[in-house]
Design a protein around this motif. Sequence first.
Motif, PDB file in Angstrom:
ATOM      1  N   THR A  50       0.840  -1.267   0.054  1.00  0.00           N
ATOM      2  CA  THR A  50      -0.103  -0.010   0.104  1.00  0.00           C
ATOM      3  C   THR A  50       0.956   1.104   0.221  1.00  0.00           C
ATOM      4  O   THR A  50       0.136   2.376  -0.002  1.00  0.00           O
ATOM      5  CB  THR A  50      -1.062  -0.059   1.248  1.00  0.00           C
ATOM      6  OG1 THR A  50      -0.116   0.060   2.287  1.00  0.00           O
ATOM      7  CG2 THR A  50      -1.828  -1.273   1.180  1.00  0.00           C
ATOM      8  N   TRP A  51       2.230   1.132   0.077  1.00  0.00           N
ATOM      9  CA  TRP A  51       2.837   2.441   0.150  1.00  0.00           C
ATOM     10  C   TRP A  51       3.136   2.992  -0.837  1.00  0.00           C
ATOM     11  O   TRP A  51       3.025   4.278  -0.937  1.00  0.00           O
ATOM     12  CB  TRP A  51       4.468   1.948   0.886  1.00  0.00           C
ATOM     13  CG  TRP A  51       4.383   1.212   2.153  1.00  0.00           C
ATOM     14  CD1 TRP A  51       3.344   0.939   3.236  1.00  0.00           C
ATOM     15  CD2 TRP A  51       5.474   0.848   3.096  1.00  0.00           C
ATOM     16  NE1 TRP A  51       3.623   0.442   4.206  1.00  0.00           N
ATOM     17  CE2 TRP A  51       4.880   0.221   4.462  1.00  0.00           C
ATOM     18  CE3 TRP A  51       6.856   0.556   2.819  1.00  0.00           C
ATOM     19  CZ2 TRP A  51       5.702  -0.388   5.328  1.00  0.00           C
ATOM     20  CZ3 TRP A  51       7.624   0.038   3.888  1.00  0.00           C
ATOM     21  CH2 TRP A  51       7.039  -0.468   4.977  1.00  0.00           C
ATOM     22  N   ALA A  52       3.558   2.377  -1.902  1.00  0.00           N
ATOM     23  CA  ALA A  52       3.780   3.233  -3.085  1.00  0.00           C
ATOM     24  C   ALA A  52       2.879   4.204  -3.723  1.00  0.00           C
ATOM     25  O   ALA A  52       2.949   5.289  -4.116  1.00  0.00           O
ATOM     26  CB  ALA A  52       4.329   2.225  -4.491  1.00  0.00           C
ATOM     27  N   GLU A  53       1.619   3.629  -3.638  1.00  0.00           N
ATOM     28  CA  GLU A  53       0.422   4.363  -4.400  1.00  0.00           C
ATOM     29  C   GLU A  53       0.194   5.724  -3.469  1.00  0.00           C
ATOM     30  O   GLU A  53      -0.251   6.682  -3.890  1.00  0.00           O
ATOM     31  CB  GLU A  53      -0.875   3.479  -4.288  1.00  0.00           C
ATOM     32  CG  GLU A  53      -2.157   4.087  -4.766  1.00  0.00           C
ATOM     33  CD  GLU A  53      -1.772   4.303  -6.533  1.00  0.00           C
ATOM     34  OE1 GLU A  53      -2.666   5.372  -6.965  1.00  0.00           O
ATOM     35  OE2 GLU A  53      -0.821   3.720  -6.960  1.00  0.00           O
ATOM     36  N   THR A  54       0.340   5.453  -2.091  1.00  0.00           N
ATOM     37  CA  THR A  54       0.391   6.645  -1.362  1.00  0.00           C
ATOM     38  C   THR A  54       1.299   7.756  -1.268  1.00  0.00           C
ATOM     39  O   THR A  54       0.927   8.731  -1.224  1.00  0.00           O
ATOM     40  CB  THR A  54       0.438   6.023   0.220  1.00  0.00           C
ATOM     41  OG1 THR A  54      -0.631   5.191   0.267  1.00  0.00           O
ATOM     42  CG2 THR A  54      -0.047   7.302   1.056  1.00  0.00           C
ATOM     43  N   LEU A  55       2.494   7.233  -1.486  1.00  0.00           N
ATOM     44  CA  LEU A  55       3.572   8.285  -1.656  1.00  0.00           C
ATOM     45  C   LEU A  55       3.842   8.764  -3.179  1.00  0.00           C
ATOM     46  O   LEU A  55       4.326  10.034  -3.070  1.00  0.00           O
ATOM     47  CB  LEU A  55       4.923   7.426  -1.309  1.00  0.00           C
ATOM     48  CG  LEU A  55       4.947   6.916   0.289  1.00  0.00           C
ATOM     49  CD1 LEU A  55       6.201   5.969   0.475  1.00  0.00           C
ATOM     50  CD2 LEU A  55       5.365   8.229   0.969  1.00  0.00           C
ATOM     51  N   ARG A  56       3.536   8.298  -4.078  1.00  0.00           N
ATOM     52  CA  ARG A  56       3.882   8.476  -5.354  1.00  0.00           C
ATOM     53  C   ARG A  56       3.346   9.924  -5.833  1.00  0.00           C
ATOM     54  O   ARG A  56       2.311  10.243  -5.607  1.00  0.00           O
ATOM     55  CB  ARG A  56       3.113   7.453  -6.662  1.00  0.00           C
ATOM     56  CG  ARG A  56       3.732   7.735  -7.960  1.00  0.00           C
ATOM     57  CD  ARG A  56       3.422   6.603  -8.768  1.00  0.00           C
ATOM     58  NE  ARG A  56       3.916   5.274  -8.644  1.00  0.00           N
ATOM     59  CZ  ARG A  56       3.772   4.404  -8.130  1.00  0.00           C
ATOM     60  NH1 ARG A  56       2.338   4.100  -7.737  1.00  0.00           N
ATOM     61  NH2 ARG A  56       4.386   3.079  -7.978  1.00  0.00           N
ATOM     62  N   GLY A  57       4.378  10.827  -6.287  1.00  0.00           N
ATOM     63  CA  GLY A  57       3.943  12.251  -6.699  1.00  0.00           C
ATOM     64  C   GLY A  57       3.991  13.159  -5.595  1.00  0.00           C
ATOM     65  O   GLY A  57       3.644  14.263  -5.685  1.00  0.00           O
ATOM     66  N   ALA A  58       4.085  12.636  -4.481  1.00  0.00           N
ATOM     67  CA  ALA A  58       4.100  13.602  -2.994  1.00  0.00           C
ATOM     68  C   ALA A  58       5.497  14.319  -2.985  1.00  0.00           C
ATOM     69  O   ALA A  58       6.638  13.844  -3.631  1.00  0.00           O
ATOM     70  CB  ALA A  58       4.042  12.863  -1.856  1.00  0.00           C
ATOM     71  N   ASP A  59       5.697  15.379  -2.220  1.00  0.00           N
ATOM     72  CA  ASP A  59       6.761  16.195  -2.246  1.00  0.00           C
ATOM     73  C   ASP A  59       7.657  15.878  -0.721  1.00  0.00           C
ATOM     74  O   ASP A  59       8.794  15.907  -0.543  1.00  0.00           O
ATOM     75  CB  ASP A  59       6.788  17.501  -2.086  1.00  0.00           C
ATOM     76  CG  ASP A  59       6.081  17.957  -3.436  1.00  0.00           C
ATOM     77  OD1 ASP A  59       6.726  17.859  -4.463  1.00  0.00           O
ATOM     78  OD2 ASP A  59       4.809  18.325  -3.721  1.00  0.00           O
TER      79      ASP A  59
END
Length: 277
Positions: A50-59
């Motif tokens: 579940t981590w990558a989808e939550t983190l992708r595109g954030a700063d």
Amino acid sequence: MTQDTKNMTIVVTGATGRTGSRVARAAGAAGLTVRAASRATGFDWADRSTWAETLRGADAAYLVHPADVGAPGTAEAVGELAGTAVGLGVRRLVLLSARGEDQALPTEEALRASGADWTVVRAAWFAQNFSEGPLVAEVRGGELVFPAGEVAEPFVDVRDIAEVVVAAVTGGERYVGRTLSVTGPRLLTWGEAVAEIAATTGRSLAYRAVPARDYGEALVGLGVPSEEAAFLTGLFETLLDGRNARVEDGVRQVLGRGPRDFADFVAEEAGAGTWKA
């Protein structure tokens, strides 16, 4: 130099918790786009898929693990999540840690080793421990039982923690690679803290100190797993030995003002009826 926040997205783990909810609120007030990360939004510390989808595109991301920062397995989880974040281009990471907790040092080191632009915020015990979480029911019931003895603590308001976190995220390079210690403005024993709540609410409230091992045994009796109770027993035996009986100026250093006082927190919560039986 302060970073432009207009197009900045921050992932806030524990977004429904004591600190995460305030970090989300403070970040939104500062103009950041907040991406709340909790099981309700599909993020789970225990499920790495579940981590990558939550983190992708954030700063940036605020990291608070649901277990204690020094609990077994936390360092590994924080290190892996931080590495995932960096791999996705989310380099600005702020970790909530605990002041004076030796058990937390491996988790802090795991963050530093990830290659992130990191900041560690080491917090004193929360003022909100008396109004939210497992202790509040005891305060409402008239007696708080806890293994703190007569040790004094500069209880910190979680809203100050949140504002420090957001300032660290938006402060450009100023707080990268730094460890910030945040406390309230004065020392109180647990008994004195309960007495302030009693005086403000007009209720008869008591504090009863117990040995850490007795407290751990009581936790097991309440259904806490024995391994977790053993960790907490060891944690309380060290963390509540007086090592943190001092005020630090992290809040003023970062925010340019003094920290909120425990009395103000008590007045607000009493006004809201938090401790009504």
